[in-house]
Design a protein around this motif. Sequence first.
Motif, PDB file in Angstrom:
ATOM      1  N   GLY B 165      16.188 -13.659 -19.431  1.00 22.50           N
ATOM      2  CA  GLY B 165      16.523 -13.541 -18.010  1.00 22.50           C
ATOM      3  C   GLY B 165      16.026 -12.230 -17.422  1.00 22.50           C
ATOM      4  N   ALA B 166      16.219 -11.145 -18.165  1.00 22.18           N
ATOM      5  CA  ALA B 166      15.822  -9.831 -17.663  1.00 22.18           C
ATOM      6  C   ALA B 166      14.300  -9.731 -17.551  1.00 22.18           C
ATOM      7  CB  ALA B 166      16.357  -8.749 -18.601  1.00 22.18           C
ATOM      8  N   TYR B 167      13.588 -10.141 -18.589  1.00 20.85           N
ATOM      9  CA  TYR B 167      12.130 -10.043 -18.555  1.00 20.85           C
ATOM     10  C   TYR B 167      11.527 -11.023 -17.556  1.00 20.85           C
ATOM     11  CZ  TYR B 167      11.351  -6.400 -21.946  1.00 20.85           C
ATOM     12  OH  TYR B 167      11.287  -5.178 -22.546  1.00 20.85           O
ATOM     13  N   ALA B 168      12.191 -12.166 -17.358  1.00 20.91           N
ATOM     14  CA  ALA B 168      11.703 -13.108 -16.347  1.00 20.91           C
ATOM     15  C   ALA B 168      11.762 -12.462 -14.963  1.00 20.91           C
ATOM     16  CB  ALA B 168      12.535 -14.387 -16.380  1.00 20.91           C
ATOM     17  N   THR B 169      12.832 -11.694 -14.736  1.00 19.02           N
ATOM     18  CA  THR B 169      12.967 -11.000 -13.448  1.00 19.02           C
ATOM     19  C   THR B 169      11.854  -9.969 -13.283  1.00 19.02           C
ATOM     20  OG1 THR B 169      15.331 -11.248 -13.730  1.00 19.02           O
ATOM     21  CG2 THR B 169      14.593  -9.755 -11.991  1.00 19.02           C
ATOM     22  N   ALA B 170      11.634  -9.214 -14.346  1.00 17.76           N
ATOM     23  CA  ALA B 170      10.572  -8.213 -14.293  1.00 17.76           C
ATOM     24  C   ALA B 170       9.222  -8.882 -14.028  1.00 17.76           C
ATOM     25  CB  ALA B 170      10.542  -7.426 -15.601  1.00 17.76           C
ATOM     26  N   PHE B 331      21.276 -15.083 -15.868  1.00 20.14           N
ATOM     27  CA  PHE B 331      21.619 -14.392 -14.627  1.00 20.14           C
ATOM     28  C   PHE B 331      22.026 -12.944 -14.902  1.00 20.14           C
ATOM     29  CE2 PHE B 331      24.602 -12.824 -11.511  1.00 20.14           C
ATOM     30  CZ  PHE B 331      23.769 -12.832 -10.406  1.00 20.14           C
ATOM     31  N   ALA B 332      22.777 -12.727 -15.996  1.00 21.51           N
ATOM     32  CA  ALA B 332      23.141 -11.352 -16.369  1.00 21.51           C
ATOM     33  C   ALA B 332      21.872 -10.516 -16.528  1.00 21.51           C
ATOM     34  CB  ALA B 332      23.955 -11.357 -17.665  1.00 21.51           C
ATOM     35  N   GLY B 333      20.827 -11.146 -17.068  1.00 18.04           N
ATOM     36  CA  GLY B 333      19.551 -10.453 -17.222  1.00 18.04           C
ATOM     37  C   GLY B 333      18.958 -10.046 -15.875  1.00 18.04           C
ATOM     38  N   VAL B 334      19.052 -10.928 -14.878  1.00 19.55           N
ATOM     39  CA  VAL B 334      18.545 -10.597 -13.537  1.00 19.55           C
ATOM     40  C   VAL B 334      19.268  -9.366 -13.007  1.00 19.55           C
ATOM     41  CG1 VAL B 334      18.176 -11.417 -11.189  1.00 19.55           C
ATOM     42  CG2 VAL B 334      18.131 -13.040 -13.086  1.00 19.55           C
ATOM     43  N   MET B 335      20.595  -9.370 -13.139  1.00 18.51           N
ATOM     44  CA  MET B 335      21.402  -8.250 -12.646  1.00 18.51           C
ATOM     45  C   MET B 335      20.975  -6.942 -13.302  1.00 18.51           C
ATOM     46  SD  MET B 335      23.443  -9.093 -10.312  1.00 18.51           S
ATOM     47  CE  MET B 335      24.206  -7.478 -10.268  1.00 18.51           C
ATOM     48  N   THR B 336      20.839  -6.989 -14.621  1.00 15.91           N
ATOM     49  CA  THR B 336      20.488  -5.770 -15.349  1.00 15.91           C
ATOM     50  C   THR B 336      19.122  -5.265 -14.920  1.00 15.91           C
ATOM     51  OG1 THR B 336      21.820  -6.480 -17.196  1.00 15.91           O
ATOM     52  CG2 THR B 336      20.158  -4.812 -17.657  1.00 15.91           C
ATOM     53  N   ALA B 338      17.461  -5.844 -12.100  1.00 16.24           N
ATOM     54  CA  ALA B 338      17.383  -5.396 -10.714  1.00 16.24           C
ATOM     55  C   ALA B 338      18.179  -4.119 -10.494  1.00 16.24           C
ATOM     56  CB  ALA B 338      17.900  -6.492  -9.784  1.00 16.24           C
ATOM     57  N   GLN B 339      19.297  -3.993 -11.183  1.00 15.88           N
ATOM     58  CA  GLN B 339      20.117  -2.816 -10.934  1.00 15.88           C
ATOM     59  C   GLN B 339      19.570  -1.578 -11.635  1.00 15.88           C
ATOM     60  OE1 GLN B 339      23.936  -2.335 -12.502  1.00 15.88           O
ATOM     61  NE2 GLN B 339      24.534  -0.880 -10.912  1.00 15.88           N
ATOM     62  N   SER B 340      19.112  -1.747 -12.881  1.00 16.14           N
ATOM     63  CA  SER B 340      18.643  -0.556 -13.597  1.00 16.14           C
ATOM     64  C   SER B 340      17.179  -0.256 -13.285  1.00 16.14           C
ATOM     65  CB  SER B 340      18.827  -0.747 -15.093  1.00 16.14           C
ATOM     66  OG  SER B 340      17.962  -1.762 -15.543  1.00 16.14           O
ATOM     67  N   ASN B 341      16.504  -1.218 -12.628  1.00 14.58           N
ATOM     68  CA  ASN B 341      15.106  -1.034 -12.210  1.00 14.58           C
ATOM     69  C   ASN B 341      14.103  -0.930 -13.341  1.00 14.58           C
ATOM     70  OD1 ASN B 341      16.315   1.086  -9.668  1.00 14.58           O
ATOM     71  ND2 ASN B 341      15.600  -1.013  -9.424  1.00 14.58           N
ATOM     72  N   PHE B 342      14.572  -1.067 -14.567  1.00 13.12           N
ATOM     73  CA  PHE B 342      13.682  -0.730 -15.663  1.00 13.12           C
ATOM     74  C   PHE B 342      14.236  -1.354 -16.941  1.00 13.12           C
ATOM     75  CE2 PHE B 342      13.019   2.435 -19.122  1.00 13.12           C
ATOM     76  CZ  PHE B 342      11.642   2.293 -19.224  1.00 13.12           C
ATOM     77  N   LEU B 343      13.348  -1.946 -17.755  1.00 15.25           N
ATOM     78  CA  LEU B 343      13.808  -2.575 -18.996  1.00 15.25           C
ATOM     79  C   LEU B 343      13.055  -2.017 -20.183  1.00 15.25           C
ATOM     80  CD1 LEU B 343      13.659  -6.316 -17.895  1.00 15.25           C
ATOM     81  CD2 LEU B 343      15.727  -4.945 -18.130  1.00 15.25           C
TER      82      LEU B 343
END
Lengths: 234, 438
Positions: B165-170, B331-336, B338-343
């Motif tokens: 989820g997080a990398y998909a957002t990135a 979805f938790a990944g999206v939040m992380t 977008a909020q931290s701006n960086f993975l």
Amino acid sequence: MLEVKNAVVRYGAITALHGISLEVNKGEIVTLLGANGAGKSTTLRMLSGLQAAQEGQILFEGVDIANTKPHNFTALGISHVPEGRRIFPQMTVEENLDMGAYSRKDSYVDDIEKMFIMFPILKDRRKQLGGNLSGGEQQMLAIARALMSRPRLLLLDEPSMGLAPMIIESIFQIIGDIRETGTTVFLVEQNASQALRLADRGYVMENGRIAFSDKASNLLNDPRVRAVYLGESA
Amino acid sequence: MNLPFIKKFSTKALIILISSELAAVVTGPPGNGDTPWVGFHDSITQKASFFGLFVTGRWALFYAIGIISYLAVHFFKKLNSNNSAMDSLRSQYSSVAKNKYFKLAAVLVIGVLAILLPTVITDPFWREAMVSQIAVFVLLALGLNVVVGFAGLLDLGFVAFYAVGAYATAWCTGALPMPPIFGSHVNPFFAIPIAIILAMVAGVILGIPTLRLRGDYLAIVTLGFGEIITLFANNLTGITGGAQGTKQVPHFSLHIGPLKYIWGLDPVPYYYLVIGFVILFIFIFYSLEHSRVGRAWTAIREDEVAAESLGINPLKYKVMAFAIGAASAGFAGVMTAAQSNFLTPATFTLALSINILVLVIFGGMGSIFGVVFGAIVIQTITMYLIHTPPAGYQPPDLYIYIGALLVIMMIFRPGGLFPARRRQRADVATSSLENSNG
Ligand SMILES: Nc1ncnc2c1ncn2[C@@H]1O[C@H](COP(=O)(O)OP(=O)(O)OP(=O)(O)O)[C@@H](O)[C@H]1O
Ligand SMILES: [Mg+2]
């Protein structure tokens, strides 16, 4: 109704069924007798898809069902009461019955009432958890749950196992009643005398083969059966 | 004299004493080769502070914690056993409505409290933690609860779906070396459906081949999957940015007609966004639990063979559990992101998978209310220890504290803080059986 032709089941290197053939006609009670490890449960699991047959044919109402997935059997009209009952322990009696009707799309409230008439003890225990029922009650629940899908063929695996003679008596009576309602019954048993008194025909299984078969009344007097299963010297 | 009572009481006191002192020793200062007993001695006698409230010898402190936890658990047990005893008396169907109103009222109260929370909490550390360390973990616990609690499948690599989820957002927002699908600088809002769908697809891809496995084997394969995803993130530098991490992920923003709003560095707007989605996921998961799908999951969890012969396709429902659970992690990944701006891949570790599992076990497997509460409690304790560490506290000690808490929990309350209805009812059923026998 059901016809098995030269079915072979292997568990890895072990062959459990060496090409068995048998037949069950509509409206009959047919029993399958045999010692421990003869392959009775394997046969039943094969008839409900839980165990694949490597060779042979299984015809139900003329259709080959050898490759049907187990979860499609209730829809076909075959219901299996497995060895050891396998009641859902954390579900109540009612919830267990609900699960029995899982594959049905129509309303089954009447069927639950019918089960409570057939098994009054279950009505008294309707809110009790399956895991807290006695052995006899669990067996009755297992049978009732299997009937909830309105099967045309009911497969029973040793319903008398571990039960007191009185309870066995009443369970066999109920199996007779089930046949009266039009459901065909295939009954695996070790309790030969009672099974043969109830059944129309019987098969005797030894080491993964059908040794012989006959009308139940004949088997009851057959010296081979009397010697091995009814504990008499020939 | 009431001797059996005293005997029972002193046995409990002894168990609490021994387990507390064990916890004191394992968390205490280390000894050394010359004076091996010093560590042991100091663990017991050294002064320690109870969250800065008072200072006393470690032995007394840990004993106090033991007694407090015991009392808390005992109290909860009483409350619950009253409830469930009534529950078993009441007819299941007639009580549903009553129960529903009570639950609805409780949910509303909690909802109002959640909305007011940012007015009470002003410390920037806690405002940040509230979103990225508590609310996001509530989402993760909710998702894993579907897999572990509802369907009964042990997943030790749940972090994989969070990472997807997080990398998909990135990816969607142009923060990866791999070019985004819809041009660069896409608002993360558009990434939400894509991230959720990709996480669910990952669930299906992992599920179909592996969910034929049972028990331990499934746990091992999921463990491997979690590690593989982290390795991908680390090593596919051309796609993910590798160990260096991603480029800048933009914040959420809204531009609908005259309405313009950009989520910035202030965590509070993120808090409200994530709370909205928490409520949405709770609603979806609750409805699923009480649907045909939920019944199938319960049946599979209790007896897979029986379920199968009653017409339930176990593989189908297990894959569904994986995919649905993965959705909230996505979805938790999206939040992380977008909020931290960086993975970076370093976020998505095995330890995190275990952490999420602990939240679920602690809160009560299969109980939505339990896992939400469990996630809040454990993550708050964790954050508290990071923010205001007690004297002598080292960051790695955290796992010892959490571990000790879990052990105590398993002894006194194996179903978790708020056990699922079924596990709770089992308690009552066995005790009524004991009564009727004795
Ligand atoms: N899953 C399995 N894997 C390997 N071998 C098996 C398996 N299930 C059964 N067998 C073997 O197949 C043979 C037949 O077993 P089956 O359970 O069909 O016997 P049974 O006639 O039902 O016996 P019982 O009266 O004890 O229930 C036995 O030798 C058994 O060890
Ligand atoms: Mg058997």
